[in-house]
Each structure stands twice: as C-alpha cells, then as structure tokens.
Write a protein that holds these residues in place. Structure first.
Motif, short mmCIF file in Angstrom:
data_model
loop_
_atom_site.label_atom_id
_atom_site.label_comp_id
_atom_site.label_asym_id
_atom_site.label_seq_id
_atom_site.Cartn_x
_atom_site.Cartn_y
_atom_site.Cartn_z
N VAL A 21 0.84 -1.20 0.00
CA VAL A 21 0.00 0.00 0.00
C VAL A 21 0.88 1.26 0.00
CG1 VAL A 21 -1.68 1.32 1.34
CG2 VAL A 21 -1.92 -1.16 1.13
N THR A 241 -7.54 2.06 0.00
CA THR A 241 -6.09 2.03 -0.15
C THR A 241 -5.70 2.16 -1.62
OG1 THR A 241 -5.96 -0.38 -0.40
CG2 THR A 241 -5.92 0.50 1.85
N ASP A 243 -2.37 1.11 -4.12
CA ASP A 243 -1.12 0.35 -4.19
C ASP A 243 -0.06 1.13 -4.97
OD1 ASP A 243 -2.49 -1.56 -2.81
OD2 ASP A 243 -2.76 -2.90 -4.51
#
Length: 243
Positions: A21, A241, A243
């Motif tokens: 993340v 989130t 990445d």
C-alpha cells in the motif's frame, strides 16, 4: 520481537498486503472534548489522505470547503484545492510550547489543528506497519490484565524525525493479535495530557484491518484509565487504499 510484530501485522491483514500500500484515504467523524480547541469545521466530518512511506497527510475541505491542509516535509500549510498557498508554518510543533503555547491552551488556529491532526492521522492509519520501521525501537513489556483478558504490551520508542504524540508509547495487543489500546502523552496538548486510545470495531477495508471506532480517555497514575471525559472520539466510515 520481530515475531510478535509479525503476529500483529498478520492480524491486521498481513505484512505483504501492508507493504503493497502506498496511500490510504479515510472518511469519518471526529468528536469529543479536544476538538473544542480546533478551528474551522473542527473535522466533524473528515476526509483524510496519508502516504504510507513518509509522513504526509492531506485534510480535504479543511478548514473550510474548497481548501485543504497539508502536513509534511517539516511544515504545515493551508491551500486551495488548486494548490494556491494561503498560509504556511515552518516547525509547527515548536509553536505549542513556550509563550506561544499559552494561547493554544484554549484555542488552536487552522495550522495548529492541521499539524496535530496531520501527524495523528498518519500515525493511526499506518499502524501496525509503523511499528516495523527500523528507526523505531520496539520491546515487549510485561503482560497486562484488562477486562478479564491478558494483553501483551509493546513499548515503542520513536526517533526525533517522526512527528508523533511523544517519544515513548505503549501498544496493547489482545490474544488475536489486534491492537486494542494505545498509551501516550499528547505533548502538543500539554505535558500533563496522558491518555489511552481504545481501539475496537475492527473491520476489513481493501484487505487491511483497521479499528473503525477509537476513543481517547485520560490516564491516571499506574496506568489507570479514567471513565471520562472522552477526549477524542474518532469513527471511520470508509477506508480505501492505493497500491
């Protein structure tokens, strides 16, 4: 010690997922006694973005709609959504101490709030990955009994380059590996501001597990937590989130 931190990371989604993340966006609500000091919309309904790798936080629509507060790189600033700077403060932590700190015992301006909320959100949302950093020294303390349970304790010592509540903090871990309590002194509030943050209502968001409900209560001698007042009430409704 790495084994215990690994257990905590596993309970919160796993080290591999956390390490993948790059950014976290959270939406929720703030309440409690402390926000009476805040300026602007007091973050009653907030949207916050943090970068995981380094301390950087953006509070959207703060202190008012159409603006944002940015914490990171040793300063805080208020700017328009187009990036036009409206106000900046270098070394914002120092403003909470000495003569300039007298006013802050009662009222914080938007830059004060941006600093405190900026580092606090970054610390909260990046934990437990935060505890795996090489520049944070973590040791295991004696077990702690609370509410009929035995919780393991992690004592963390933070380096000066990380903005956080105080240098030494304690995290309490239940039998499932979840962080349930976090002790600290909120130094920008005052040297007397010993507090315990209780974490519950853990939920999975995008493969990571976060406590969706957090409550900060005052802490007295020998680790005794008082029943009130609630210094800060923090509820997360959505977490995403990147990445």
């Amino acid at each position: 010690m790495s084994g215990l931190i690994d257990d905590v990371l596993t309970a919160h989604g796993g080290a591999e997922r956390w390490q993948s993340v790059s950014a976290i966006t959270a939406r929720g609500r703030v309440g409690g006694l402390l926000p009476a000091r805040f300026s602007g919309n007091k973050l009653a309904n907030f949207t916050v973005e943090v970068r995981v790798a380094g301390q950087h936080t953006v509070l959207l629509d703060f202190p008012q709609a159409g603006q944002r507060a940015v914490f990171g790189g040793g300063d805080v600033r208020i700017e328009t959504l187009d990036g036009e700077s409206l106000a900046t403060r270098i070394d914002p932590r120092s403003a909470f101490f000495g003569r300039s700190g007298i006013r802050r015992n009662v009222h914080w301006d938007p830059l004060d709030t941006a600093y405190f909320a900026g580092y606090a959100f970054w610390n909260y949302l990046t934990t437990p990955l935060l505890l795996a950093r090489k520049d944070i020294v973590v040791t295991e303390g004696e077990p702690w009994r609370e509410s009929g349970q035995i919780w393991r304790r992690l004592h963390a010592t933070f380096p000066a380059q990380i903005d956080t509540h105080c240098r030494r903090q304690t995290f309490y871990v239940d039998t499932e590996g979840l962080i349930r309590r976090h002790d600290f002194v909120a130094e920008p509030v005052g040297a007397w501001a010993a507090a315990s943050l209780y974490c519950d209502h853990h939920r999975e968001f995008d493969g990571l597990v976060f406590p969706a409900r957090r409550r900060v209560l005052p802490r007295g001698p020998r680790g005794r937590v008082l029943s009130g007042p609630t210094l800060l009430a923090l509820d997360f409704d959505e977490i995403e989130t990147e990445d």
